[in-house]
Design an enzyme around this catalytic site. Structure first.
Site, PDB file in Angstrom:
ATOM      1  N   GLU A 164      -3.032  -4.466  -3.224  1.00 25.72           N
ATOM      2  CA  GLU A 164      -3.494  -5.300  -4.341  1.00 25.72           C
ATOM      3  C   GLU A 164      -3.441  -4.511  -5.647  1.00 25.72           C
ATOM      4  OE1 GLU A 164      -4.906  -4.756  -1.451  1.00 25.72           O
ATOM      5  OE2 GLU A 164      -6.194  -6.392  -0.802  1.00 25.72           O
ATOM      6  N   ASN A 177      -1.059   8.512   0.868  1.00 30.34           N
ATOM      7  CA  ASN A 177      -0.781   9.851   0.359  1.00 30.34           C
ATOM      8  C   ASN A 177      -1.300  10.884   1.362  1.00 30.34           C
ATOM      9  OD1 ASN A 177      -1.372  12.364  -1.437  1.00 30.34           O
ATOM     10  ND2 ASN A 177      -0.149  11.029  -2.724  1.00 30.34           N
ATOM     11  N   ALA A 178      -0.611  12.009   1.451  1.00 29.73           N
ATOM     12  CA  ALA A 178      -1.048  13.077   2.355  1.00 29.73           C
ATOM     13  C   ALA A 178      -2.464  13.541   2.005  1.00 29.73           C
ATOM     14  CB  ALA A 178      -0.065  14.244   2.288  1.00 29.73           C
ATOM     15  N   TYR A 199      -5.429  11.989   1.534  1.00 27.32           N
ATOM     16  CA  TYR A 199      -5.775  10.604   1.898  1.00 27.32           C
ATOM     17  C   TYR A 199      -6.453   9.762   0.810  1.00 27.32           C
ATOM     18  CZ  TYR A 199      -4.706  11.678   6.841  1.00 27.32           C
ATOM     19  OH  TYR A 199      -4.094  12.020   8.007  1.00 27.32           O
ATOM     20  N   ASN A 204       0.837  -1.206   0.000  1.00 27.01           N
ATOM     21  CA  ASN A 204       0.000   0.000   0.000  1.00 27.01           C
ATOM     22  C   ASN A 204       0.870   1.255   0.000  1.00 27.01           C
ATOM     23  OD1 ASN A 204       0.595  -0.857   2.670  1.00 27.01           O
ATOM     24  ND2 ASN A 204      -1.094   0.300   3.536  1.00 27.01           N
ATOM     25  N   CYS A 242     -10.823  -3.478  -4.065  1.00 26.67           N
ATOM     26  CA  CYS A 242      -9.799  -4.388  -4.594  1.00 26.67           C
ATOM     27  C   CYS A 242     -10.418  -5.690  -5.075  1.00 26.67           C
ATOM     28  CB  CYS A 242      -8.716  -4.638  -3.550  1.00 26.67           C
ATOM     29  SG  CYS A 242      -7.620  -3.219  -3.399  1.00 26.67           S
TER      30      CYS A 242
HETATM   31  N1  THU Z   1      -5.272  -1.665   2.509  1.00 26.82           N
HETATM   32  C1  THU Z   1      -4.732  -2.394   1.501  1.00 26.82           C
HETATM   33  O1  THU Z   1      -3.627  -2.104   1.018  1.00 26.82           O
HETATM   34  N2  THU Z   1      -5.441  -3.443   1.004  1.00 26.82           N
HETATM   35  C2  THU Z   1      -6.659  -3.825   1.492  1.00 26.82           C
HETATM   36  O2  THU Z   1      -7.304  -4.670   0.897  1.00 26.82           O
HETATM   37  C3  THU Z   1      -7.156  -3.250   2.738  1.00 26.82           C
HETATM   38  C4  THU Z   1      -6.571  -1.926   3.074  1.00 26.82           C
HETATM   39  C5  THU Z   1      -4.519  -0.506   2.998  1.00 26.82           C
HETATM   40  C6  THU Z   1      -5.109   0.811   2.591  1.00 26.82           C
HETATM   41  C7  THU Z   1      -4.552   1.735   3.645  1.00 26.82           C
HETATM   42  O3  THU Z   1      -3.278   2.191   3.216  1.00 26.82           O
HETATM   43  C8  THU Z   1      -4.372   0.841   4.857  1.00 26.82           C
HETATM   44  O4  THU Z   1      -4.486  -0.498   4.395  1.00 26.82           O
HETATM   45  C9  THU Z   1      -5.421   1.074   5.928  1.00 26.82           C
HETATM   46  O5  THU Z   1      -6.687   1.008   5.406  1.00 26.82           O
END
Ligand code: THU
Length: 145
Positions: A64, A54-55, A57, A51, A98
């Protein structure tokens, strides 16, 4: 060894390791919730993502989606298996957005494995995560040959 999902134990172990390694590269200074992903394409190649927050949000990217970008740019057209790794009390299953992104490149049989830093927490399929889904077929587009 087959595991019902079509993924061998060795393939699963490899994908989980790739996702765990990718998670260490997450840019998550706001949530402090690092996620890693690994996608296997139709050629057996594995693509990693983490993941990227970003500032501003809403501009953040899920692990994914980052892995999917790598798969597509590498020439992949199908997802054969997906692994997501996060650390928490509950298994870190792919978010709704996702699930839909995965659906663009896979059908309901897609094996989805959710692991944490120690073990696999859930083995499921995209069909279970996103039942009665809308996909390219609804627009008369099959998955690319
Ligand atoms: N996040 C993912 O990268 N994949 C997911 O399927 C669930 C959530 C990330 C997004 C965000 O950067 C952090 O988890 C908290 O939500």
């Amino acid at each position: 060894m087959q595991r019902g999902s079509g993924l061998s134990a060795e393939q699963e172990r490899h994908l989980v390791q790739v996702a765990r390694d990718a998670r260490l590269r997450a840019h998550a200074p706001y949530s402090h919730f690092a996620v890693g992903a690994a996608l296997m394409d139709e050629h057996g190649r594995v693509h990693a993502g983490a993941n990227i927050e970003n500032a501003a949000y809403p501009q953040g990217l899920c692990a994914e989606a980052a892995a999917l970008a790598h798969l597509v740019v590498a020439g992949g057209t199908r997802i054969a298996a997906a692994v997501v790794v996060g650390d928490g009390a509950q298994p870190v299953t792919p978010c709704g957005g996702c699930r839909q992104k995965l659906r663009e490149f896979a059908g309901e049989a897609l094996p989805v494995v959710v692991a944490d830093l120690r073990e696999v927490r859930l083995r499921t399929t995209l069909g279970e995560l996103l039942p009665h889904s809308f996909g390219p077929d609804h627009l008369g587009r099959g998955l690319k040959p």
